[in-house]
Design a protein around this motif. Structure first.
Motif, short mmCIF file in Angstrom:
data_model
loop_
_atom_site.label_atom_id
_atom_site.label_comp_id
_atom_site.label_asym_id
_atom_site.label_seq_id
_atom_site.Cartn_x
_atom_site.Cartn_y
_atom_site.Cartn_z
N HIS A 171 0.83 -1.21 0.00
CA HIS A 171 0.00 0.00 0.00
C HIS A 171 0.86 1.26 0.00
N ALA A 210 1.53 2.49 -3.43
CA ALA A 210 0.39 3.21 -4.01
C ALA A 210 0.27 4.61 -3.43
N GLU A 223 -4.10 -2.55 -9.27
CA GLU A 223 -5.55 -2.41 -9.29
C GLU A 223 -6.21 -3.52 -8.45
N ARG A 258 -5.84 -2.60 -4.88
CA ARG A 258 -6.73 -1.50 -4.51
C ARG A 258 -8.15 -1.98 -4.25
N THR A 259 -8.64 -2.86 -5.09
CA THR A 259 -10.02 -3.33 -4.96
C THR A 259 -10.18 -4.42 -3.91
#
Length: 373
Positions: free
Chosen positions: A55, A58, A358, A361-362
């Motif tokens: 994380h 990101a 991605e 993230r989801t």
């Protein structure tokens, strides 16, 4: 993949590698050719085998907290190809995990707390004094002293942790940050007493690592809290005695029912202010909560939530561990079947790095790992 090619360059020899470059805030990764400086006397050259997606990568990509362009990646695992003349801990052929940077000289480093190094932010987020990467003649910033979203990385000896060569190397990169953070917060920082109770808020890679560590520590009751049933199911599989869906139940009330007076300890990984308040409310008097998630600015009732019942709130970075000592311990727990963090991992090809981010993230993937070969 571009095989390394050494060539003379102003300021010393450089090699051509492939790296995923972030050119601006919030932009997707673009894989391209980058030049990497040869290791200095205190550094090692590592052929990166795989790197975990964290994380923090990101956050760095999207929030403008680092200089651009930059090569991110800070959970690298690979094989040492070259070691500087002053490097003593590792040599060519060694399997290694790459972790965070620290100066090694400040009071915190010298007292075995390198994750709170006085130069932590400069060394890990600002590339202070580290000029290793270029693309098209333009400097490219380094991340966590390693920039391991690349086929090769150069890192200071203090970043490097030697690991056994009979364990799957592609799996071990996440031990350098996310998994070290969750497990270290329990085992190295909180050090829960045998038979104590603990609740973990957030069942991502950090939180689930904390759940596994709590079982190793001998906690009597381990409670996991999340809003995704799939993650709660995995938490149960990894040792949680109770798994609470925060979107469906009153978490504080349910913890009270399960423990009688609240938990002795808590690990808060979400960074969500409402959950931070829950973590305080569900503690018993004299309990301790470790804050691991990145929170926005928030208000806490210092008297009502903390002082009146003698509660403790502590911030924890990287599990407050010494990676060279702690990561080999985690590998041994994994070998014994007591720390099955492989259940969190899904592999992606390097070319699919944007999809890996991605899926992270989801929540589709708990711990993506990109493989360089």
């Amino acid at each position: 993949m571009v095989r390394k090619a050494i060539e003379e360059h102003e300021g010393g020899a450089h090699m051509k590698i492939e790296a995923a470059v972030t050119h601006g805030q919030g932009e997707e990764f673009k894989i391209g050719e980058v030049e990497l400086a040869e290791p200095r006397s205190n550094e090692v050259l590592v052929r990166v085998v795989a790197t975990g997606v964290c994380h923090t990568d990101a956050v760095a990509r999207d929030n403008g907290i680092v200089p651009y362009p930059i090569v991110l990646g800070h959970e690298g695992a690979g094989i040492v190809e070259q070691a500087g003349e002053n490097v003593k801990a590792v040599g060519p052929g060694d399997h290694v995990v790459l972790s965070y940077s620290s100066c090694g000289h400040c009071e915190n480093c010298l007292s075995a707390h390198p994750s709170t190094c006085e130069k932590m932010n400069d060394l890990n987020f600002g590339s202070q004094g580290i000029e290793r990467l270029e693309q098209d003649g333009r400097p490219v910033a380094t991340f966590f002293g390693q920039s391991s979203f690349a086929t090769y990385a150069v890192a200071d000896e203090r970043n490097v942790v030697k690991v056994p060569d009979d364990v799957e190397l592609e799996l071990l990169g996440p031990l350098g940050c996310g998994i070290q953070t969750g497990s270290g917060t329990v085992l190295a920082c909180l050090k829960p007493a045998f038979g104590s109770t603990i609740v973990v808020y957030g069942c991502g890679a950090v939180g689930l690592s904390a759940v596994m560590a709590a079982k190793i520590a001998g906690c009597r009751t381990v409670i996991a809290v999340d809003v995704h049933e799939s993650r709660l199911e995995l938490a149960r599989e990894l040792g949680a005695d109770y798994a609470l869906n925060g979107a469906e139940v009153d978490v504080v009330e349910e913890i009270g029912k399960a423990t009688g007076a609240g938990t002795h300890y808590a690990v808060e990984t979400t960074g969500v202010p409402a959950v931070v308040h829950q973590s305080l409310a569900a503690l018993r008097p004299l309990g301790t909560v470790a804050i691991v998630g990145i929170t926005p600015e928030m208000t806490v009732d210092m008297f009502g939530e903390i002082m009146a019942e003698g509660k403790t709130v502590t911030g924890v970075i990287e599990g407050d561990t010494v990676p060279q000592l702690f990561i080999p311990e985690l590998v041994e727990y994994y070998r014994q079947g007591r720390f099955p963090f492989d259940k969190l991992v899904k592999y992606y090809d390097f070319e699919d790095i944007n999809q890996a981010f991605e899926d992270s993230r989801t929540g589709k993937t708990i711990k993506p790992v990109v493989k360089m070969r």
